[in-house]
Structures are given as C-alpha cells and as structure tokens.
Design a protein around this motif. Structure first.
Motif, PDB file in Angstrom:
ATOM      1  N   HIS A  42      25.343 -46.730 -13.135  1.00 30.72           N
ATOM      2  CA  HIS A  42      24.548 -45.979 -14.121  1.00 30.72           C
ATOM      3  C   HIS A  42      23.167 -46.597 -14.323  1.00 30.72           C
ATOM      4  O   HIS A  42      22.592 -46.493 -15.408  1.00 30.72           O
ATOM      5  N   LEU A  43      22.661 -47.236 -13.288  1.00 29.69           N
ATOM      6  CA  LEU A  43      21.369 -47.908 -13.419  1.00 29.69           C
ATOM      7  C   LEU A  43      20.248 -46.908 -13.684  1.00 29.69           C
ATOM      8  O   LEU A  43      19.295 -47.197 -14.423  1.00 29.69           O
ATOM      9  N   GLU A  44      20.335 -45.725 -13.093  1.00 30.88           N
ATOM     10  CA  GLU A  44      19.293 -44.709 -13.262  1.00 30.88           C
ATOM     11  C   GLU A  44      19.646 -43.663 -14.312  1.00 30.88           C
ATOM     12  O   GLU A  44      18.883 -42.712 -14.517  1.00 30.88           O
ATOM     13  N   ASP A  45      20.786 -43.816 -14.963  1.00 36.81           N
ATOM     14  CA  ASP A  45      21.232 -42.820 -15.940  1.00 36.81           C
ATOM     15  C   ASP A  45      20.635 -43.156 -17.309  1.00 36.81           C
ATOM     16  O   ASP A  45      21.080 -44.083 -17.993  1.00 36.81           O
ATOM     17  N   SER A  46      19.637 -42.402 -17.713  1.00 36.56           N
ATOM     18  CA  SER A  46      18.988 -42.664 -19.002  1.00 36.56           C
ATOM     19  C   SER A  46      19.853 -42.250 -20.181  1.00 36.56           C
ATOM     20  O   SER A  46      19.588 -42.676 -21.314  1.00 36.56           O
ATOM     21  N   GLY A  47      20.881 -41.471 -19.947  1.00 38.20           N
ATOM     22  CA  GLY A  47      21.735 -41.030 -21.031  1.00 38.20           C
ATOM     23  C   GLY A  47      22.774 -42.039 -21.452  1.00 38.20           C
ATOM     24  O   GLY A  47      23.589 -41.744 -22.335  1.00 38.20           O
ATOM     25  N   ALA A  48      22.786 -43.203 -20.820  1.00 37.60           N
ATOM     26  CA  ALA A  48      23.782 -44.220 -21.164  1.00 37.60           C
ATOM     27  C   ALA A  48      23.163 -45.484 -21.747  1.00 37.60           C
ATOM     28  O   ALA A  48      23.887 -46.360 -22.209  1.00 37.60           O
ATOM     29  N   TRP A  49      21.814 -45.590 -21.721  1.00 41.75           N
ATOM     30  CA  TRP A  49      21.144 -46.809 -22.165  1.00 41.75           C
ATOM     31  C   TRP A  49      20.373 -46.526 -23.459  1.00 41.75           C
ATOM     32  O   TRP A  49      19.732 -45.491 -23.605  1.00 41.75           O
ATOM     33  N   VAL A  50      20.428 -47.475 -24.375  1.00 44.60           N
ATOM     34  CA  VAL A  50      19.640 -47.411 -25.609  1.00 44.60           C
ATOM     35  C   VAL A  50      18.319 -48.121 -25.350  1.00 44.60           C
ATOM     36  O   VAL A  50      18.290 -49.333 -25.111  1.00 44.60           O
ATOM     37  N   ARG A  74      14.136 -49.122 -26.193  1.00 44.65           N
ATOM     38  CA  ARG A  74      13.404 -49.597 -27.369  1.00 44.65           C
ATOM     39  C   ARG A  74      12.947 -48.416 -28.232  1.00 44.65           C
ATOM     40  O   ARG A  74      12.940 -48.505 -29.471  1.00 44.65           O
ATOM     41  N   LYS A  75      12.569 -47.322 -27.601  1.00 51.49           N
ATOM     42  CA  LYS A  75      12.139 -46.145 -28.352  1.00 51.49           C
ATOM     43  C   LYS A  75      13.287 -45.592 -29.190  1.00 51.49           C
ATOM     44  O   LYS A  75      13.105 -45.218 -30.359  1.00 51.49           O
ATOM     45  N   ASP A  76      14.499 -45.550 -28.603  1.00 46.19           N
ATOM     46  CA  ASP A  76      15.667 -45.091 -29.364  1.00 46.19           C
ATOM     47  C   ASP A  76      15.941 -46.026 -30.541  1.00 46.19           C
ATOM     48  O   ASP A  76      16.305 -45.576 -31.639  1.00 46.19           O
ATOM     49  N   TYR A  77      15.791 -47.321 -30.312  1.00 44.49           N
ATOM     50  CA  TYR A  77      16.030 -48.293 -31.382  1.00 44.49           C
ATOM     51  C   TYR A  77      15.048 -48.098 -32.534  1.00 44.49           C
ATOM     52  O   TYR A  77      15.432 -48.139 -33.704  1.00 44.49           O
ATOM     53  N   GLU A  78      13.774 -47.876 -32.212  1.00 49.88           N
ATOM     54  CA  GLU A  78      12.766 -47.736 -33.259  1.00 49.88           C
ATOM     55  C   GLU A  78      12.895 -46.408 -34.006  1.00 49.88           C
ATOM     56  O   GLU A  78      12.593 -46.328 -35.206  1.00 49.88           O
ATOM     57  N   GLU A  79      13.362 -45.361 -33.319  1.00 49.34           N
ATOM     58  CA  GLU A  79      13.459 -44.059 -33.962  1.00 49.34           C
ATOM     59  C   GLU A  79      14.779 -43.855 -34.707  1.00 49.34           C
ATOM     60  O   GLU A  79      14.798 -43.251 -35.786  1.00 49.34           O
ATOM     61  N   LYS A  80      15.889 -44.371 -34.164  1.00 50.52           N
ATOM     62  CA  LYS A  80      17.215 -44.030 -34.690  1.00 50.52           C
ATOM     63  C   LYS A  80      17.959 -45.209 -35.298  1.00 50.52           C
ATOM     64  O   LYS A  80      19.090 -45.046 -35.767  1.00 50.52           O
ATOM     65  N   GLY A  81      17.365 -46.389 -35.269  1.00 58.11           N
ATOM     66  CA  GLY A  81      17.996 -47.526 -35.923  1.00 58.11           C
ATOM     67  C   GLY A  81      18.816 -48.374 -34.975  1.00 58.11           C
ATOM     68  O   GLY A  81      19.151 -47.975 -33.856  1.00 58.11           O
ATOM     69  N   GLY A  82      19.157 -49.575 -35.447  1.00 57.55           N
ATOM     70  CA  GLY A  82      19.886 -50.514 -34.602  1.00 57.55           C
ATOM     71  C   GLY A  82      21.331 -50.147 -34.375  1.00 57.55           C
ATOM     72  O   GLY A  82      21.935 -50.591 -33.397  1.00 57.55           O
ATOM     73  N   GLU A  83      21.916 -49.336 -35.260  1.00 61.58           N
ATOM     74  CA  GLU A  83      23.323 -48.967 -35.093  1.00 61.58           C
ATOM     75  C   GLU A  83      23.512 -47.836 -34.092  1.00 61.58           C
ATOM     76  O   GLU A  83      24.650 -47.472 -33.778  1.00 61.58           O
ATOM     77  N   TYR A  84      22.408 -47.277 -33.559  1.00 59.90           N
ATOM     78  CA  TYR A  84      22.505 -46.134 -32.647  1.00 59.90           C
ATOM     79  C   TYR A  84      23.190 -46.537 -31.344  1.00 59.90           C
ATOM     80  O   TYR A  84      22.990 -47.635 -30.824  1.00 59.90           O
ATOM     81  N   LEU A  85      23.993 -45.641 -30.822  1.00 63.65           N
ATOM     82  CA  LEU A  85      24.757 -45.887 -29.607  1.00 63.65           C
ATOM     83  C   LEU A  85      24.780 -44.627 -28.770  1.00 63.65           C
ATOM     84  O   LEU A  85      25.000 -43.528 -29.292  1.00 63.65           O
ATOM     85  N   LYS A  86      24.542 -44.786 -27.467  1.00 66.24           N
ATOM     86  CA  LYS A  86      24.707 -43.683 -26.524  1.00 66.24           C
ATOM     87  C   LYS A  86      26.082 -43.815 -25.885  1.00 66.24           C
ATOM     88  O   LYS A  86      26.409 -44.844 -25.299  1.00 66.24           O
ATOM     89  N   GLU A  87      26.861 -42.753 -26.018  1.00 68.06           N
ATOM     90  CA  GLU A  87      28.241 -42.799 -25.562  1.00 68.06           C
ATOM     91  C   GLU A  87      28.322 -42.658 -24.044  1.00 68.06           C
ATOM     92  O   GLU A  87      27.512 -41.980 -23.416  1.00 68.06           O
ATOM     93  N   HIS A  88      29.328 -43.324 -23.487  1.00 68.51           N
ATOM     94  CA  HIS A  88      29.651 -43.179 -22.057  1.00 68.51           C
ATOM     95  C   HIS A  88      31.138 -43.445 -21.901  1.00 68.51           C
ATOM     96  O   HIS A  88      31.868 -43.603 -22.899  1.00 68.51           O
TER      97      HIS A  88
END
Length: 607
Positions: free
Chosen positions: A544-552, A554-568
């Motif tokens: 999943h190195l190229e799968d952006s839907g599985a990695w959090v 820095r932008k996701d962290y700043e917008e959605k908080g530290g508890e945010y998680l992308k499910e896989h």
C-alpha cells in the motif's frame, strides 16, 4: 550433569549497534519505517521494496526506560532497552510508557522512538523523512492515538503514518494475498489477551473481547509460587528468571485436571520435573585445607597486606616530599628578597604569613622523616620474616651425641618395641554430606502448567474474569450459526503468549467441547507468533505504498485532528469524537433549575 538440570542464562542484553542506512533507503522515494510498538518488546526495521524485502527487524529491544543519576554502564541520562544490560539491578527504576497495552506516557514514548531512530541511522534532529507504519492496541483510545500523532507530526515532522493492529498484521502475513479471509484471531501478549472476529477481511470491533491476563501475570504468578516454595531463595527467584522458566520450561496441559493427577505419580514427577540450578559458590562449604596450609595462607595474606601498606606509605611519602619541596622553594623566594613573587605564591597556597609557612614546613618535614623511618622498619621486619621462614640448619658438631648420652639411650631401649614405629597418617578432611548444588536447585514441577493455565482459569490468581474458552464461546454465540461455522474454520493463534507447547491442542479441545457434534473447525498457529506482526506490517507497507487512502498525512492531521484514522484491512474502526450541540447544552443547563423549583414547591407543600 544430572538429568533434567538446567542452568539459568542470566546473560545481560547486548547493546544495540548504531546501524547505517543502506543506499536503498535514500532512493527516489523514502522507504517506510515499520515500528511494532509492543508493551513487552519493540521492533523496528525498514520495509525495503524489491524481491528481497530484507531480514527480520534490525532492532529488537525491551520497551522500558530507566532514569538514573548515573545511568547504566556509567552513562549519563536515561537508558532505553538493551542499553540497560541486566534488568534486575534496575528493576525498581524501570518505567514503561504503557498502561497495559496502551501507550499513555508521551515522554517515555519519545525516548523509545529516539532510541529506534538513532540505532537505525535516522537523524531525528530536523525531521524523519520516512513514512511510518505503527502498531496500536485493539480499540485504541482516541487520546492515545492523538498523543502519538502529535508526537510523530509535531516532534519528528514525518510525512505520513499508518496505524494498524499487531494481531491483524500477523493475520495479514499468514493469509493468502488479496483474499478477504474470515476468521477468529486469538491474540495473547504480555499484558492482555484478545479475541477478534474477522468478517471478510475486516475487524468486527463491536464483538471484540479482551481478557486482562497475559505473560506478565503468568510470570508474576510463577514467581510467587516459587518464592513460597523456596523461602530460602527469595531474592534469587527474580522476575527475569521466572520469565525464562515460563518461556522455555512451561507448557499448556490439554486436560488440566488429568495432568495434575499424572504429577501425583512419583515416577512421572521424577521424569518430568525440571531442576533449575541457581548460581552458588563452593566457598560456602568451608575450607578443606590442613593446618599447615591455613598457616601458609595467613602468612601469604599478611605479606600482601604488608606490601600494600608499604606501597601506600611510599606514595604518601612521595606526595609529602613534593609538597615540602614546593614550600621550600617559596621560602627561598623570601630569603632571596623576591617579595612580590613570595606574596603571590603565599596567596596560591592559601596562607597568611611567613610564620604559618614556616610552621607548615616544620610539620611536613617531621612527617616525611617519620614516614621514612616507618618504611625502613617495615623493610627490616619483612627481611626478618623472610629469614625466619627459611629452614634452620643446625650445627653439625652438636649433632654428634656424647658417650654419656649413648649409654642413657641404651638404658631406655628395652622399653620400646622392636617394631618400626608407624608413620603418622595425614589427617583426612571429611567432606560434608550436605550437597550445596542440590540445595540451590529449584524443582519446577506442577508450576510448569499452573502458571500458563491462568489464561484459561483466571480464578487461580483470584481474578474475576472469564477464561479464554468461556470468552470464545461468548463471542461465537453473538453470531448466527452460519457465521459461527465460517469463523471456526480459521481460528488463528498469534502473540508471544501462545508459544507454549500444547497451546494449539488445548484450543482444539475447547472448541471440540463447545461446537456441535461432528462439526468441523481449523486452528492455525502463526508461523512466528512474535515477529509475524512486524512482517505483516512490512508486507502491508510494501503493498500500500502508493495507496493514499490508507495513510494519514500531515494535511489530514492538521485538518481532522490527531485522533483521525484512515481505515484499512488491518486497522481499527474509526469512531470520531461526537461533541454535543450548543442547544442541547442550553437545555441541560435549564433542566436543573426547573428541577430545583419543583423540589422547592414540594417542600412548601409538606410544611
């Protein structure tokens, strides 16, 4: 060596070398860094792309820290993991960032990450420019994930991170690729045991169950059992040694009651008991030297003490002589009339007047003379001792008896027997019957099965929890019959606490008792229950190195908080924080006031 006698290793952990990153790490794309953040042991390594992803994790160390004034091995500052060496002398100083299996101490977790990055050759001063795959606990609290994300993004400034459950990574590693497998994971680690149902490749978090028992509780129970059995070796039965007994000499009984009955047989006990040899010193038995040998040893010790005292006197005499020479040089400055230099030297010596200098010179001169006399006396006494120790050679002229002595000897001759006198036999020292080696042996019998049995019977240690079999039955009963049949076809065992011999057979026996007659099931043990979580995280990172839907990011962290998680497929279920609305807060604030008025009116009616 006697049969069934085993020695403790007691070997301190070797310090981890600081590794250099290979050229593949600094390629066109940063290579992911895989961290298995376990409560007992942390494992770190690279997920290198290519046909050979690399060996086992390059770094494995205990997830503990110690903050001492001098540190371990003379090093200053906090020490981490294998840098501590032996853990027993520092047991009272050890700190862990985990509460059970959840990291809660941000400062100690930062020490573990610093240690990992440093020994992997990653500079963490500016930023860590590598994606990170990090394991977390099942149903990890949002606060813990928020703390970890804040540490990674704010302190280390990583580009992105992916969180996953260690047991799901192990399941991912042992299952066929690109298959939505269903199954039931039994994961038992150092602090707790989990039962995780997997439906079509995803975790069913609503029906997960946790038992707060693991290897730590089993080791503590075994330590208490052995300390009660051998109160004379209370300090020798350490936690490290009981963990070694638990890992290498314990097993799971397929039928606990029947196995205890086997241990009642003397022959079975003699063949199955493991005798753990504690270290001991044979000098405790007392010396077997003769009187002459003891006298010679005393003289040798006395001579060593005399030589040591003489060496100390010579060193002290040399220091006093140097001080005296320096003071005499200062006195010569006074006699030659160099007053400026004299007063400057006097201030360096912390003296106020020439009289004080003269008094100190006289005292030091007398001390030097006395020391010289003592050294001469010691040398003379040493020479006398050497001379006295030589065998005496009597005068040959005095050996010839006179005629009167011969006649007196002939008068006493009939009183003695004609037989040759018996040669005096040397006194033989009787060896004591007490066997010191046997006294320092721990006979580990039923303790081999009692300690790991607490996972199935927590009541053995007074825990009011359901055992593994009861919890497994409870989880299966929450599903329809067809789903139960699907789950039991793939019962997967992983974690360091399932490596006991007989664990798989015991789970199969428990399933056989709880499943319907002639129903089928399949129990599989992980290929490497300890390292498969890291291997699975590495495989997932490469897939999943190229799968952006599985990695959090820095932008996701700043917008959605530290508890945010992308499910896989190997992650927890993300449940966002639901804040109450402002209207509901206002209505809640008005409700107590209305209740207060009602209570007041009721009081008025009673009066």
């Amino acid at each position: 060596m006697e049969a069934n006698v085993f020695r403790f290793r007691d070997a301190p952990a070797a310090p981890d070398p600081v590794l250099e990153t290979g050229p593949v790490v600094f390629g066109s794309q940063p290579v992911p860094l895989v961290l298995d953040n376990g409560s007992f042991q942390a494992r770190a390594g690279w997920a290198c792309p290519g046909p050979d992803p690399g060996p086992e994790p390059r770094l494995q160390f205990r997830a503990v820290c110690a903050r001492g004034r001098g540190g371990a091995r003379g090093a200053a500052g906090p020490q981490v993991g294998n840098a501590l060496g032996s853990l027993e002398p520092l047991r009272w100083m050890l700190r862990s960032p985990f509460d059970r299996n959840v990291p809660v101490n941000l400062e100690l977790q930062e020490l573990l990450l610093d240690y990992s990055f440093q020994h992997l050759g990653v500079s963490s001063q500016g930023c860590v420019d590598h994606p990170i795959v990090l394991t977390e606990a099942v149903c990890n609290p949002l606060y813990s994930r928020q703390m970890m994300s804040e540490l990674l993004f704010e302190c280390y400034r990583i580009p992105k991170v992916a969180y996953g459950i260690d047991s799901l990574f192990s399941f991912y590693h042992n299952m066929p690729k690109n298959s939505l497998s269903s199954g039931l994971i039994i994961s038992s680690g150092y602090q707790c045991t989990h039962i995780l149902p997997i439906l079509e490749g995803r975790l069913d978090a609503r029906n997960c169950k946790r038992i707060n028992l693991g290897g730590s509780q089993a080791a503590g129970y075994l330590q208490r059992l052995l300390q009660l059995k051998y109160p004379g070796h209370l300090a020798a039965v350490t936690l490290s040694r009981t963990e070694e007994i638990l890992r290498e000499h314990s097993y799971i009984a397929e039928d606990y009651s029947a196995e205890l009955q086997k241990w009642r047989c003397p022959d079975y006990y003699e063949n199955s008991v493991h005798k753990m040899q504690l270290p001991f010193s044979s000098r405790l038995l007392g010396s077997t030297l003769t009187a002459e040998g003891k006298q010679g040893r005393r003289q040798q010790q006395l001579r060593r003490l005399q030589e040591l005292n003489a060496r100390r006197r010579e060193e002290k005499l040399q220091l006093d002589q140097e001080r005296l020479d320096r003071l005499l040089c200062v006195q010569e400055l006074l006699e030659d009339g160099h007053m400026d230099q004299f007063h400057k030297a006097l201030m360096e010596l912390n003296m106020d007047s020439p009289e004080e200098l003269q008094s100190y010179i006289q005292k030091l001169s007398s001390a030097v003379e006395q020391a010289k006399q003592k050294i001469l006396q010691a040398e003379a006494s040493l020479e006398v001792d050497v001379v006295d120790s030589k065998p005496e050679t009597p005068d040959l002229e005095q050996l010839e008896p006179s005629l009167e002595e011969v006649e007196s000897m002939n008068d006493f001759e009939p009183l003695f027997s004609e037989e040759a006198p018996e040669v005096e036999k040397p006194v033989t020292t009787v060896q004591p019957v007490f066997n010191l080696a046997a006294y320092h042996q721990l006979f580990v019998g039923t303790e081999r099965i009692r300690a790991p049995e607490i996972i199935f019977q927590p009541s053995l240690i007074g825990e009011e929890q359901a055992g593994l079999a009861e919890t497994l039955q409870y989880v299966l009963d929450r599903y329809p019959k067809d789903v139960q049949e699907t789950l039991v076809q793939n019962v997967f065992l992983t974690g360091g606490n399932v490596m006991y011999p007989g664990m798989k057979a015991r789970v199969e026996k428990e399933l056989l008792e709880m499943r319907p007659f002639q129903s089928s099931f399949q129990v599989q043990l992980a290929s490497n229950p300890v390292l498969d979580a890291w291997y699975g995280a590495r495989d997932w990172a490469l897939d999943h190195l190229e799968d952006s839907g599985a990695w959090v990011t820095r932008k996701d962290y700043e917008e959605k908080g530290g508890e945010y998680l992308k499910e896989h497929c190997a992650s927890n279920i993300y449940v966002p924080i639901r804040l109450p609305k402002q209207a509901s807060r206002a209505s809640e604030a008005q409700a107590p006031s209305r209740g207060l008025g009602a209570s007041g009116s009721g009081t008025g009616e009673q009066t």
